[in-house]
Design a protein around this motif. Structure first.
Motif, PDB file in Angstrom:
ATOM      1  N   VAL A  92      10.457  -0.151  -1.577  1.00 11.50           N
ATOM      2  CA  VAL A  92       9.045   0.827  -1.480  1.00 11.50           C
ATOM      3  C   VAL A  92       9.402   2.026  -1.185  1.00 11.50           C
ATOM      4  N   GLU A  93       9.265   3.280  -1.547  1.00 10.82           N
ATOM      5  CA  GLU A  93       9.535   4.510  -1.116  1.00 10.82           C
ATOM      6  C   GLU A  93       8.595   4.704  -0.101  1.00 10.82           C
ATOM      7  N   GLY A  94       9.196   5.360   0.893  1.00 14.29           N
ATOM      8  CA  GLY A  94       8.343   5.810   2.185  1.00 14.29           C
ATOM      9  C   GLY A  94       8.046   4.654   3.079  1.00 14.29           C
ATOM     10  N   LEU A  95       8.494   3.479   2.913  1.00 15.21           N
ATOM     11  CA  LEU A  95       8.211   2.301   3.586  1.00 15.21           C
ATOM     12  C   LEU A  95       9.138   2.003   4.779  1.00 15.21           C
ATOM     13  N   ALA A  96       8.588   2.031   5.994  1.00 15.26           N
ATOM     14  CA  ALA A  96       9.531   1.515   7.094  1.00 15.26           C
ATOM     15  C   ALA A  96       9.435   0.013   7.411  1.00 15.26           C
ATOM     16  N   PRO A  97      10.592  -0.615   7.768  1.00 12.27           N
ATOM     17  CA  PRO A  97      10.635  -2.092   8.105  1.00 12.27           C
ATOM     18  C   PRO A  97       9.530  -2.318   9.063  1.00 12.27           C
ATOM     19  N   GLU A  98       9.291  -1.417   9.946  1.00 12.02           N
ATOM     20  CA  GLU A  98       8.160  -1.577  11.218  1.00 12.02           C
ATOM     21  C   GLU A  98       6.906  -1.798  10.480  1.00 12.02           C
ATOM     22  N   ALA A  99       6.692  -1.180   9.330  1.00 12.48           N
ATOM     23  CA  ALA A  99       5.311  -1.423   8.830  1.00 12.48           C
ATOM     24  C   ALA A  99       5.077  -2.650   7.889  1.00 12.48           C
ATOM     25  N   VAL A 100       6.011  -3.568   8.094  1.00 10.71           N
ATOM     26  CA  VAL A 100       5.936  -4.822   7.038  1.00 10.71           C
ATOM     27  C   VAL A 100       5.579  -5.998   8.022  1.00 10.71           C
ATOM     28  N   THR A 152       1.104  -1.129   0.156  1.00 10.56           N
ATOM     29  CA  THR A 152       0.075  -0.078  -0.093  1.00 10.56           C
ATOM     30  C   THR A 152       0.723   1.114   0.017  1.00 10.56           C
ATOM     31  N   PHE A 153       0.821   2.040  -1.070  1.00 17.31           N
ATOM     32  CA  PHE A 153       1.702   3.094  -1.092  1.00 17.31           C
ATOM     33  C   PHE A 153       1.200   4.169  -0.231  1.00 17.31           C
ATOM     34  N   PRO A 154       2.086   5.121  -0.064  1.00 14.21           N
ATOM     35  CA  PRO A 154       1.739   6.360   1.061  1.00 14.21           C
ATOM     36  C   PRO A 154       0.690   7.126   0.390  1.00 14.21           C
ATOM     37  N   LYS A 155      -0.097   7.850   1.097  1.00 13.52           N
ATOM     38  CA  LYS A 155      -1.109   8.756   0.632  1.00 13.52           C
ATOM     39  C   LYS A 155      -0.869  10.180   1.243  1.00 13.52           C
ATOM     40  N   ASP A 156      -0.558  11.050   0.146  1.00 15.55           N
ATOM     41  CA  ASP A 156      -0.111  12.410   0.458  1.00 15.55           C
ATOM     42  C   ASP A 156      -1.375  13.381   0.622  1.00 15.55           C
ATOM     43  N   SER A 157      -1.305  14.316   1.334  1.00 15.25           N
ATOM     44  CA  SER A 157      -2.358  15.362   1.707  1.00 15.25           C
ATOM     45  C   SER A 157      -1.837  16.579   2.248  1.00 15.25           C
ATOM     46  N   VAL A 158      -2.526  17.635   1.875  1.00 17.33           N
ATOM     47  CA  VAL A 158      -1.969  19.075   2.517  1.00 17.33           C
ATOM     48  C   VAL A 158      -2.156  18.996   3.835  1.00 17.33           C
ATOM     49  N   PHE A 159      -3.231  18.223   4.364  1.00 20.61           N
ATOM     50  CA  PHE A 159      -3.417  18.046   5.872  1.00 20.61           C
ATOM     51  C   PHE A 159      -2.584  17.070   6.623  1.00 20.61           C
ATOM     52  N   VAL A 160      -1.942  17.218   7.525  1.00 16.80           N
ATOM     53  CA  VAL A 160      -1.143  16.408   8.262  1.00 16.80           C
ATOM     54  C   VAL A 160      -1.802  15.127   8.826  1.00 16.80           C
ATOM     55  N   GLU A 161      -3.101  15.445   9.154  1.00 17.82           N
ATOM     56  CA  GLU A 161      -3.904  14.416   9.983  1.00 17.82           C
ATOM     57  C   GLU A 161      -4.322  13.427   8.566  1.00 17.82           C
ATOM     58  N   SER A 162      -4.345  13.888   7.590  1.00 19.75           N
ATOM     59  CA  SER A 162      -4.986  12.884   6.635  1.00 19.75           C
ATOM     60  C   SER A 162      -3.954  12.166   5.748  1.00 19.75           C
ATOM     61  N   ARG A 163      -2.752  12.450   6.102  1.00 21.08           N
ATOM     62  CA  ARG A 163      -1.632  11.548   5.502  1.00 21.08           C
ATOM     63  C   ARG A 163      -1.494  10.168   6.081  1.00 21.08           C
ATOM     64  N   GLN A 164      -1.109   9.282   5.087  1.00 19.50           N
ATOM     65  CA  GLN A 164      -1.063   7.947   5.473  1.00 19.50           C
ATOM     66  C   GLN A 164       0.307   7.161   5.189  1.00 19.50           C
ATOM     67  N   PRO A 165       0.961   6.536   6.047  1.00 23.94           N
ATOM     68  CA  PRO A 165       2.181   5.991   5.550  1.00 23.94           C
ATOM     69  C   PRO A 165       1.927   4.832   4.986  1.00 23.94           C
ATOM     70  N   ALA A 166       3.185   4.530   4.198  1.00 20.64           N
ATOM     71  CA  ALA A 166       3.006   3.233   3.319  1.00 20.64           C
ATOM     72  C   ALA A 166       3.116   2.022   4.285  1.00 20.64           C
ATOM     73  N   LYS A 167       2.343   0.947   3.929  1.00 23.17           N
ATOM     74  CA  LYS A 167       2.276  -0.366   4.466  1.00 23.17           C
ATOM     75  C   LYS A 167       2.574  -1.661   3.421  1.00 23.17           C
ATOM     76  N   ALA A 168       2.904  -2.668   4.163  1.00 29.32           N
ATOM     77  CA  ALA A 168       3.184  -4.078   3.136  1.00 29.32           C
ATOM     78  C   ALA A 168       2.902  -5.168   3.985  1.00 29.32           C
ATOM     79  N   SER A 169       2.466  -6.152   3.329  1.00 33.01           N
ATOM     80  CA  SER A 169       2.341  -7.365   4.041  1.00 33.01           C
ATOM     81  C   SER A 169       2.918  -8.611   3.103  1.00 33.01           C
ATOM     82  N   VAL A 170       3.608  -9.414   3.653  1.00 32.30           N
ATOM     83  CA  VAL A 170       4.094 -10.592   2.908  1.00 32.30           C
ATOM     84  C   VAL A 170       3.847 -11.985   3.545  1.00 32.30           C
TER      85      VAL A 170
END
Length: 561
Positions: A193-201, A149-167
């Motif tokens: 994956v750009e913007g994906l942290a190892p903790e989010a996998v 799941t790619f990160p979702k950018d937004s002008v509002f900080v509350e609406s931003r979502q980081p990247a996630k992945a599952s294996v």
């Protein structure tokens, strides 16, 4: 042909049926052998294929007219052994197998009519396919599925979502994915994956077991994270305590427990310090202002105002000067920014329980257990060792308790068995020998020595008697002339004759004694075997003295010869 027809005509119906059956068996055997040889000639082309890859490979083989076989429920393909290398190269040129998911070869053909959404979806599919191939390259992994799941950018900080992945991985039979391999998969996916942290996998297996846990951000006050960090710190401290005390006390002679209180808060601390005793000049400004008014001078009147006056008017005036200086001083300032780490130890509590030594007094049922605690010097040494190994800080409120109590295994320890009596040495005496003789070997030795001495004296007396008898017989057998010559020999005086006879007798007696002793000389009695032989000899002599005397007589007779 005529001969064959005649041979077949001469055969009976039973023989014809037998001949046909043998021919059918031979043909069937040859066909089975040929089929078996053909089956043996097939070798493995690909194994562990996905359904779509197996279908694509078999379609290529069918189009090329190549014979093939399916095995392992369609996941393995067998081809003739002579064409294995050739067919693998052909499949590689066609991009087969694709490992179930297509990769970046999806963009080999340009599609100018695709929308931006289609391009994004294709890019995600290609990236997931490439990650699946990379994960399946591990020796333990048989099949893998990756979702990003790619990160979702937004002008509002509350609406931003980081990247996630599952294996999702399927392991080979009997294989096990080590924690280091799971961490490697997380970092592999996060790096691709750009913007994906190892903790989010998240990594799962086909049974639904979560192989790793997605860690929350460092700013979250998670009780699960605190528990995991606390357990890891306690396990590390316990390992240090065991490594320090086991060589000294033994593995089962102590128990240790550790309790760690951690601080999970983290942040940054800024500190600004002013030192009034140390001031410095920051700015310095100096200014000077000079001002004054001009006044008329000279001779007043017409003469001064005519052309070419005799005296020209002069000007005089009073000047004004002003100077200013501005200096700015500032005290010394120190700015310190400190980042507070997460998981700092707030308080440490350690308890060490030592077993006591057991000493027994008495043996058997009357044995009494006595527990002996370690001396104070030993307890102090153990306390110092544990404090140094764990980094104890008393100013922080750390606590260390070292006590000694008997363990349950020590209290239930059975009394030691009494020492077994040493096995009796095998007695050299026969069973019929009485106990007084067994228990007093010195008496037996003395009796044997006395018996030997008596036998020696008896042998000497018998030898003397035999020699006297032999001398009388020799004198009687001498001729009369020799006896007369002996009688006619000059007679010596009675004193001389007596002296000569005594000397001759003494010499003869010494000679006989020496011969008897040399004949009957026995080795010194030093072993029990000699004592046994002496005892047997004594009993034999007592039972049959006549035979013993005859044996001694024969020994003496042989010695004289």
């Amino acid at each position: 042909m005529n001969q064959i027809r005649k041979l077949l005509a001469s055969l009976t119906l039973r023989q014809k049926i037998s001949l046909l059956a043998v021919a059918a068996l031979v043909v069937g055997g040859l066909a089975a052998f040929t089929n078996w040889r053909r089956q043996q000639d097939f070798r493995l082309l690909f194994a562990g294929l996905a359904a779509e890859d197996a279908a694509a490979v078999t379609e290529k083989l069918r189009a090329a007219g190549t014979d093939y076989r399916l095995a392992d429920n369609g996941t393995a393909i067998l081809v003739p052994s002579a064409r294995v290398a050739e067919l693998r190269l052909q499949m590689a040129a066609a991009g087969l197998p694709r490992s179930g998911r297509i990769g970046f070869e999806l963009f080999d053909r340009n599609n100018f009519g695709a929308s931006d959404f289609t391009e994004q979806v294709n890019y995600r599919r290609a990236l997931e396919g490439e990650l699946e191939r990379s994960v399946m390259a591990l020796a333990e992994v048989e099949q893998a599925r990756v979702h990003v799941t790619f990160p979702k950018d937004s002008v509002f900080v509350e609406s931003r979502q980081p990247a996630k992945a599952s294996v999702l991985v399927r392991l080979k039979p009997g294989a096990r994915l080590a924690p280091a391999s799971v961490q490697a998969i997380c970092y592999l996916v996060a790096s691709a994956v750009e913007g994906l942290a190892p903790e989010a996998v998240a990594v799962l297996d086909m049974r639904g077991n979560l192989l790793n846990r997605a860690r929350p951000p460092a700013t979250d006050d998670s009780s699960e994270l605190a528990l995991e960090l606390r357990q890891r710190l306690e396990k590390d401290l316990l390992a240090k305590i065991h490594a320090t005390l086991e060589p000294v006390l033994g593995a089962d002679r102590f128990r240790a427990g550790v309790s760690v209180e951690c601080d999970l808060t983290s942040g940054e601390q800024s500190e600004e310090i002013f030192d009034p005793s140390r001031s410095v000049m920051v700015t310095s400004q100096k200014s000077e202002d000079i001002s004054g008014a001009q006044l008329a001078s000279g001779v007043p009147g017409t003469a001064s105002n005519l052309p070419r006056p005799t005296s020209r008017p002069g000007s005089t005036g009073a000047g004004l000067t002003r100077r200013s200086e501005s200096i700015t001083y500032q005290a010394t300032r120190t700015v310190r920014r400190t980042k507070m780490p997460q998981g700092a130890i707030k308080r440490l509590s350690i308890a060490v329980l030592l077993d006591q030594q057991v000493r027994w007094e008495g043996t058997g049922p009357q044995a009494r257990r006595i527990l002996e605690p370690p001396p104070p010097e030993r307890l102090k040494a153990i306390r110092d060792l544990v404090a140094a190994a764990t980094g104890l800080v008393p100013e922080r409120g750390d606590q260390l308790i070292v006590e000694s109590l008997p363990f349950e295994t020590t209290l239930n320890l059975p009394p030691p068995e009494p020492p077994a009596a040493p096995a009796p040495k095998p007695s050299p005496w026969p069973p019929w020998v009485p106990d007084p003789i067994r228990n007093h070997p010195a008496i037996v030795t003395a009796a044997a020595g006395a018996l030997v001495l008596l036998l020696a004296v008896a042998a000497w007396l018998l030898a003397r008697k035999r020699r006297r008898k032999a001398a009388v017989e020799i004198q009687a057998s001498l001729p009369a002339g020799a006896a007369q010559g002996a009688l006619e020999a000059p007679q010596a005086s009675p004193a001389e004759e007596l002296e000569a006879r005594l000397a001759e007798q003494a010499a003869r007696q010494q000679q006989l004694e020496a011969e008897a002793l040399s004949a009957l000389k026995l080795p010194p009695v030093t072993t029990k075997k000699t004592e046994v032989l002496a005892k047997h000899l004594t009993e034999t002599v007592k039972k049959n003295p006549a035979s013993a005397a005859q044996i001694l007589r024969s020994w003496l007779y042989e010695t004289d010869k």
